[in-house]
Design an enzyme around this catalytic site. Structure first.
Site, PDB file in Angstrom:
ATOM      1  CB  SER A 196      -0.869   0.026   1.256  1.00 38.55           C
ATOM      2  OG  SER A 196      -1.568  -1.178   1.407  1.00 38.55           O
ATOM      3  CE  LYS A 251      -4.626  -1.110   2.312  1.00 39.50           C
ATOM      4  NZ  LYS A 251      -5.213  -2.242   3.009  1.00 39.50           N
ATOM      5  CE  LYS A 276       2.048   2.066   4.721  1.00 40.15           C
ATOM      6  NZ  LYS A 276       1.303   1.215   3.799  1.00 40.15           N
TER       7      LYS A 276
HETATM    8  P1  NAD Z   1       5.679  -5.836   7.556  1.00 45.65           P
HETATM    9  O1  NAD Z   1       6.390  -4.679   8.140  1.00 45.65           O
HETATM   10  O2  NAD Z   1       5.296  -6.993   8.408  1.00 45.65           O
HETATM   11  O3  NAD Z   1       6.514  -6.438   6.299  1.00 45.65           O
HETATM   12  C1  NAD Z   1       7.279  -5.684   5.406  1.00 45.65           C
HETATM   13  C2  NAD Z   1       8.472  -6.529   4.993  1.00 45.65           C
HETATM   14  O4  NAD Z   1       9.242  -5.819   4.013  1.00 45.65           O
HETATM   15  C3  NAD Z   1       9.414  -6.848   6.151  1.00 45.65           C
HETATM   16  O5  NAD Z   1       9.613  -8.244   6.240  1.00 45.65           O
HETATM   17  C4  NAD Z   1      10.703  -6.107   5.799  1.00 45.65           C
HETATM   18  O6  NAD Z   1      11.872  -6.761   6.247  1.00 45.65           O
HETATM   19  C5  NAD Z   1      10.613  -6.085   4.281  1.00 45.65           C
HETATM   20  N1  NAD Z   1      11.427  -5.041   3.676  1.00 45.65           N
HETATM   21  C6  NAD Z   1      11.467  -3.727   3.979  1.00 45.65           C
HETATM   22  N2  NAD Z   1      12.362  -3.089   3.193  1.00 45.65           N
HETATM   23  C7  NAD Z   1      12.874  -4.022   2.368  1.00 45.65           C
HETATM   24  C8  NAD Z   1      13.841  -4.001   1.333  1.00 45.65           C
HETATM   25  N3  NAD Z   1      14.452  -2.856   0.994  1.00 45.65           N
HETATM   26  N4  NAD Z   1      14.146  -5.163   0.711  1.00 45.65           N
HETATM   27  C9  NAD Z   1      13.535  -6.315   1.037  1.00 45.65           C
HETATM   28  N5  NAD Z   1      12.607  -6.412   2.020  1.00 45.65           N
HETATM   29  C10 NAD Z   1      12.292  -5.269   2.670  1.00 45.65           C
HETATM   30  O7  NAD Z   1       4.402  -5.224   6.830  1.00 45.65           O
HETATM   31  P2  NAD Z   1       3.063  -5.979   6.363  1.00 45.65           P
HETATM   32  O8  NAD Z   1       2.064  -5.892   7.460  1.00 45.65           O
HETATM   33  O9  NAD Z   1       3.404  -7.289   5.750  1.00 45.65           O
HETATM   34  O10 NAD Z   1       2.574  -4.965   5.223  1.00 45.65           O
HETATM   35  C11 NAD Z   1       3.157  -4.911   3.931  1.00 45.65           C
HETATM   36  C12 NAD Z   1       2.316  -3.950   3.086  1.00 45.65           C
HETATM   37  O11 NAD Z   1       0.965  -4.445   3.021  1.00 45.65           O
HETATM   38  C13 NAD Z   1       2.236  -2.533   3.676  1.00 45.65           C
HETATM   39  O12 NAD Z   1       2.203  -1.589   2.634  1.00 45.65           O
HETATM   40  C14 NAD Z   1       0.919  -2.557   4.429  1.00 45.65           C
HETATM   41  O13 NAD Z   1       0.353  -1.262   4.553  1.00 45.65           O
HETATM   42  C15 NAD Z   1       0.077  -3.459   3.532  1.00 45.65           C
HETATM   43  N6  NAD Z   1      -1.023  -4.163   4.198  1.00 45.65           N
HETATM   44  C16 NAD Z   1      -0.866  -4.724   5.436  1.00 45.65           C
HETATM   45  C17 NAD Z   1      -1.958  -5.382   6.033  1.00 45.65           C
HETATM   46  C18 NAD Z   1      -1.858  -5.989   7.413  1.00 45.65           C
HETATM   47  O14 NAD Z   1      -2.904  -6.260   8.012  1.00 45.65           O
HETATM   48  N7  NAD Z   1      -0.658  -6.225   7.949  1.00 45.65           N
HETATM   49  C19 NAD Z   1      -3.181  -5.463   5.368  1.00 45.65           C
HETATM   50  C20 NAD Z   1      -3.296  -4.933   4.100  1.00 45.65           C
HETATM   51  C21 NAD Z   1      -2.215  -4.279   3.517  1.00 45.65           C
END
Ligand code: NAD
Length: 294
Positions: free
Chosen positions: A95, A170, A238
């Site tokens: 997102s 979103k 964010k």
């Molecule tokens: P999270 O923080 O658990 O996971 C993000 C991952 O990205 C981490 O494992 C991190 O190590 C990795 N990362 C960051 N920078 C990186 C890089 N340069 N290279 C490789 N890996 C890298 O976040 P999440 O909850 O999995 O969310 C991911 C996305 O999905 C976000 O944009 C969030 O807004 C969206 N989202 C989350 C949810 C939820 O309920 N958690 C629901 C819908 C959408």
């Protein structure tokens, strides 16, 4: 088909597992090597960099926190743009800001690489079940090519328009979710302060007009005092910042969004940024001295 999958956090891990279950071969990368190992145990191949995961793949999926991380992974030093071939497709399921999707997509288009923005809603439980809602922006013909793959991670995929339309959708979703959580936190704190059991209020109103998916997912967590993420407060900050920036760029004020953003900022300042966004109820706990916990 072999895919690249980059970003194995709360969402990326289960989404990638569902692709493996559906028979896709996945080459995976995350900054956290333990997360890569977990997916390797589930049948994926581990890569040492994002570029290695993307090399020679028809389709690469990214599931990263926000616009700066997607920009860096795609266009930064050793980014995947250089590793992807003309005709291949990047599906960014993170997102991020719609304008950032459009900028990244324009840079990829110069190399003949297609891009879709395809963020999701539903949170960790639906990522695990493969029942996410996917909202897609980009070229419709590119969407048609990958629709089947998206439906291995979600039970609905809706084409919303040109690149950035997925993330605009979103942001609308995130405004509605934030306001629902804030409304629940305020309403249940009022009930408790007035001496009515919040559990009974929940049972009484959840089947009526006030009931919602958000209420059913988040109020039980508030009543249990369970703030394990889920969706982290910092990620919701964010999204609401991206919503406000997008609105301001269009000359539109978002007064209600800003109000909730400020509550979440206070919780971040109190050290709760990594807690689930249902911990917004702690803001009310702080200002009233009343807790809705059982
Ligand atoms: P999270 O923080 O658990 O996971 C993000 C991952 O990205 C981490 O494992 C991190 O190590 C990795 N990362 C960051 N920078 C990186 C890089 N340069 N290279 C490789 N890996 C890298 O976040 P999440 O909850 O999995 O969310 C991911 C996305 O999905 C976000 O944009 C969030 O807004 C969206 N989202 C989350 C949810 C939820 O309920 N958690 C629901 C819908 C959408």
């Amino acid at each position: 088909m072999e895919l690249g999958f980059i970003g194995l956090g709360i969402m990326g891990k289960p989404m990638c597992r569902n692709l493996l279950k559906a028979g896709y071969e996945c080459v995976v990368y995350d900054l956290v090597s333990e997360s890569v190992e977990e997916l390797v145990k589930a049948g994926a191949r581990g890569a040492k960099s994002a570029a290695e995961a993307a090399k020679e793949k028809e389709i690469v999926i990214t599931m990263l926190p926000n616009s700066p991380q997607v920009r860096q992974v795609v266009l930064g030093e050793n980014g995947i743009a250089a590793a992807m071939e003309p005709g291949s497709i990047l599906i960014d399921m993170s997102s991020i800001a719609p304008l950032a999707s459009q900028e990244i997509g324009a840079a990829l288009a110069e190399k003949g690489v297609e891009m879709l923005d395809a963020p999701v809603s539903g949170g960790e439980p639906k990522a695990v079940d493969g029942t996410l809602s996917v909202m897609v922006g980009g070229k419709c013909e590119v969407y048609e090519k990958v629709k089947e793959l998206l439906l291995c991670m979600g039970d609905s995929a809706v084409y919303c328009g040109g690149l950035g339309a997925g993330n605009t959708t979103k942001l609308s979703n995130q405004i509605v979710v934030a306001m629902n959580i804030a409304a629940c936190a305020e309403a249940f704190t009022l009930a408790k302060k007035a001496g009515v059991d919040p559990e009974l209020v929940y049972q009484a109103i959840r089947g009526g007009l006030a009931g919602s998916t958000v209420m059913d997912a988040k109020v039980p967590m508030m009543l249990e005092g369970n703030d394990r993420p889920g969706f982290k407060i910092d990620l919701h900050i964010k999204d609401l910042n991206n919503a406000v920036e997008t609105g301001h760029a269009l000359g539109m004020a978002l007064p209600m969004t800003v109000q909730i953003l400020e509550m979440l900022e206070q919780l971040h300042g109190d050290g709760l940024g990594q807690k689930d966004h249902s911990a917004l109820v702690r803001y009310y706990e702080k200002i009233t001295g009343v807790s809705v916990r059982r």
